[in-house]
Enzyme design. Sequence first.
Site, mmCIF file in Angstrom:
data_model
loop_
_atom_site.group_PDB
_atom_site.id
_atom_site.type_symbol
_atom_site.label_atom_id
_atom_site.label_comp_id
_atom_site.label_asym_id
_atom_site.label_seq_id
_atom_site.Cartn_x
_atom_site.Cartn_y
_atom_site.Cartn_z
ATOM 1 C CD GLU A 111 -2.946 -1.135 2.329
ATOM 2 O OE1 GLU A 111 -3.905 -1.906 2.258
ATOM 3 O OE2 GLU A 111 -2.778 -0.323 3.276
ATOM 4 C CD GLU A 157 -3.515 -5.699 4.119
ATOM 5 O OE1 GLU A 157 -4.371 -4.877 4.533
ATOM 6 O OE2 GLU A 157 -2.293 -5.482 4.184
#
Length: 436
Positions: free
Chosen positions: A166, A343
Site C-alpha cells: 500500500e 488483504e
Amino acid sequence: MTDPKFPADFLWGVATSAYQIEGAVAEDGRGPSIWDTFSHTPGKTVNGDTGDVACDHYHRYAQDVALIAGLGLGGYRFSISWSRCQPQGKGAWNPKGLAFYDRLVDTLLERGITPHATLYHWDLPQGLQDEGGWLNRDTALRFTDYAVTMGQRLGDRVAAIATHNEPWCTAFLGHHSGKFAPGLKDPQAAVQVAHHLLLSHGLALQAMRAAGVKAPLGIVLNQSPVTPASGRATDRALAEREYALFVRWYMDPIFHKRYPTASGVHLYPQVRENDFDAIAQPLDFLGVNYYTRIWASTDEPPQPAPAVQGVTDMGWEVYPEGLLELLVGLKREYTLPPIYITENGMANADRLVDGRVDDAPRIAYMRGHLEALSRAIAAGVDVRGFFYWSLLDNYEWDSGYDKRFGLVHVDYATQQRTLKDSAHWYRDFVARQAAV
C-alpha cells in the site's frame, strides 16, 4: 446457504505485518523504525499505544504458525522488519534479525504453509528517515540493496515476494494527512514520496531478478472503486479524480509508464529520464487489498455513502460488490498478471465472553466478499488466492489497540489467543472447498 465455488488450486491464507504483531522492538539488535518514533510521540495514537509488545509474535511465532495450520490454511503473508534485519537501513546487517525470518519461513514450510513475504509495510528504519526518508531519492537505492539481500536469503523458500504494501498509505497518510508515520503534512512531498516508492519497487525488481532471485515478484496496492454520489457533473468529476489519485496513480506508471491526468489533479512529482522504464517492470503477480469503496460527493457537507449493509468498526461502509466492480474494472483497463487478494477483512467490536467471541458481522462480511470474488473469477479475472486480514488482533497503527481485525482474539495483557467464531467459519469454509 450455498458456498461460492473456487478453483481447486486456489490459495487460502491470512496476513499480518511486522510492526503490528512482532513486538520485541529493542531486542536482538533491531534498530528503531519511524513507527517506533511516531507511536512514542504524544498525541499521535489512540491512548498513546505503541507496538513495543504488540502480539509478542517475535517470541510466539511458532504458536501463531500452529494456529494457521490448525485453520487448514495454505498461505501466510507476513512482512519483514527492515530495521530488524538492517538496523540503520544501510550498512551493517543484523544476523539475529535475519535468523528470525529464516526460522519463521522454515517453520511455515514444516507445517505445509507457503510463505508470502512483503519487504516493506511502512516501518522505514529511523536512520534513513533522519536523512530525508522516502522524500530522499537515495532511499530507493537503499531499498534496492535491502531487497536483493532479503531476496537472496529467502527467495529459494518463499512462494512470493512483494516489494511494498500500500504505497498510497506511506505517501498520503504519512506525508499529506500526517495520520501515519512520519507524520508530515505536505501535499507536494506526498506525490514525490509516491514516485520514489514506485521507483524503489521497479529498481528492486530489476536488481532481484539480476541477482537470480527465484521467487515470484510483485507489489501490493490498496484499491477501491469510486462511486459518484449523483449523476451531476461535479460528482462524476470528483469520482474520476479520486480514482486517479487512489488507483491509477500507482497502476498507470507500472502498466502504462505515466501518471494519470484527471480534472483537478494538479500536483506531480519530479521525474527523471528513464524513471518510468525502471518502474514498469513486469509483475509476476499483483496483490490487491480491498476493504470498501470510495463515495464521491461534492455536497457540503458531503453526502454519506448509503451503507445499506452497515459499517465496520473503522466506520467503513460494508460493500462487497465493490470488490467485483474493482477487479472487473482493472481487467478492462490493464493487462494484468495473476492477482492475489492480499488483504480483505473488517474491524469489529469483538468481546470475549465465556471463552467465545461471537463475531457474526465478520462472518457476513467474509461471506459477501468471497461471493463477490467468485463472481469476479467467473467474469474472467485471474485471481489465484485470498488472504484474510488479519490472523490476529493487533496494533492498528494510529488506532492503537482499539480496533480488532483478527480471526483470533488477543488478550494483550496475557497474550492469550482465542479463535473467534469467524476463524471456525473460515476453517470450515476452506475445508468444504477442498472437499468439492
